[in-house]
Design a protein around this motif. Sequence first.
Motif: not given
Length: 508
Positions: A172-180, A223-230
């Motif tokens: 919701t803010r420009p400084w928040m970055m996507p998980p990828d 996204q946290t689940i996706a991160l741990w799968k990685d």
Amino acid sequence: MRKMPKWLQNAVFYEIYPQSFQDSNGDGIGDIPGMISRLDYIQELGCNAIWVNPWYDSPFADAGYDVRNYKLIAPRYGTNADAKRFFKEAHRRGMHVLIDLVPGHTSIEHEWFRASERAERNEFSDRYIWTDSIWESTDLPCLRGISDRDGSVAVNFFSTQPALNYGYAKRTRPWMMPPDSAAALATREAIKDVMRFWLDMGADGFRVDMAASLVKADDGWRQTIALWKDFRAFLDKEYPDCAMVSEWGVPEKAIEGGFHMDFLLHFGPEGYNSLFRCAHPFFAKEGKGNIALFMKQYLASYRSTAGNGLICIPSGNHDMDRLSAGRDEQDLKICFTFLLTMCGAPYIYYGDEIGMRYLRGLTSVEGGYSRTGSRSPMQWEKKPGYGFSDSPRTYIPADNGADAPTVEEQKKEPDSLYHTVKKLIALRMEHPALQSMGEFKPILAKKYTYPLIYQRRARGERILVVINPADREVQVKADCSGQVLFSTGGTVQNGIVPACSACVILKK
Ligand code: GLC
Ligand code: CA
């Protein structure tokens, strides 16, 4: 069925809190040479796996969960060579070792953070979660005005633990970055590099601190689940035998993310607390508990994870009151009958096997606050310093009660809690039905009350566990006949389950 290191099918863990287990050099703080000298004790108890709390270099504002250098053993605990020797000595005894991985945050003294708080852009500028301007806070608690960098930085736990940047699921803010984003992926790679370092040295896996906290604003943890799968994909490729247990508290999510095991915890869903730690726990003489609070949640998790991962019910840990609080020795024997006959992997917090007490009213030590009372020095022998340390001043004061339990005394007493725990572990080792993957089925499922009866089953073997923590006998309809493998406080006779009793019955 998910691939799992074979040893996890029958692991019984012992949690070592390094600073409180054994001091070898008289400075009043436990250390790795001390831990090595006590491996025989853990083996003799019957545990074949160990979880070691953080032992990394740290300013110890949160007992070492504020890591200053992920690749260096804290000098007060010894050297990296000592850690390597610890793995080797454990392996020599057929034991496996999980170490604590703290991927969510570092100490403010970590060199990544020191670089990150500089005004000039550098490799670490986005390693943590910063806003664009000091006048804007993060959505999480944050630190502001600590350096020349114009921004506020999010913290993950205490104010000295800035949150590493794995990105935001909802931005919701420009400084928040996507998980990828490149920066968030660089954080992942940096943690994988830490994992490689310890796995190469001999660790068998990790207990992952605050595993659910990495991706921010992540509804349902997708996204946290996706991160741990990685992370799991990385491990499957490079370290397929690496075992992983999460501090998540929602097994269906953690196991979906590729963890082998997840803990039930004192925070999050209430099921675990309803057993041992609430106004009216199920495991209490007063008998006012309600096992349904646990069972509903447990069965839902069990059904969605069975075969793919393990739900771990710890006796306690360094963050919660000791199991012994409000319980006598008989109560504890009943608790351990449950803990050591359930599926999943049991975790015994150091000292719980002798009923070490929660010490009330201690001044906080190293960010322990109310947790300090569960972190006092291990009580080995009845003498000043308890055989933990030669120093009269231990870093957390030891239990000063005249009746403080010790290993030495309990070893001499055949009916002690220590021997009961040891017997129960040995029983588990002998019977596949009692082990981690054995099937679990509650009996009396409709009428959730006292006693608790459940069946465990594996490889054609059927075992019934009957548990009555209440100090009144109860009549049951269930068929409790069979060979009694273990009992404390009496056995079931003519359908009567004695007050304060537990027994384990092999069915024909
Ligand atoms: C976990 C640890 C706890 C620590 C916190 C922050 O909950 O178990 O001891 O304070 O994370 O790292
Ligand atoms: Ca020491």
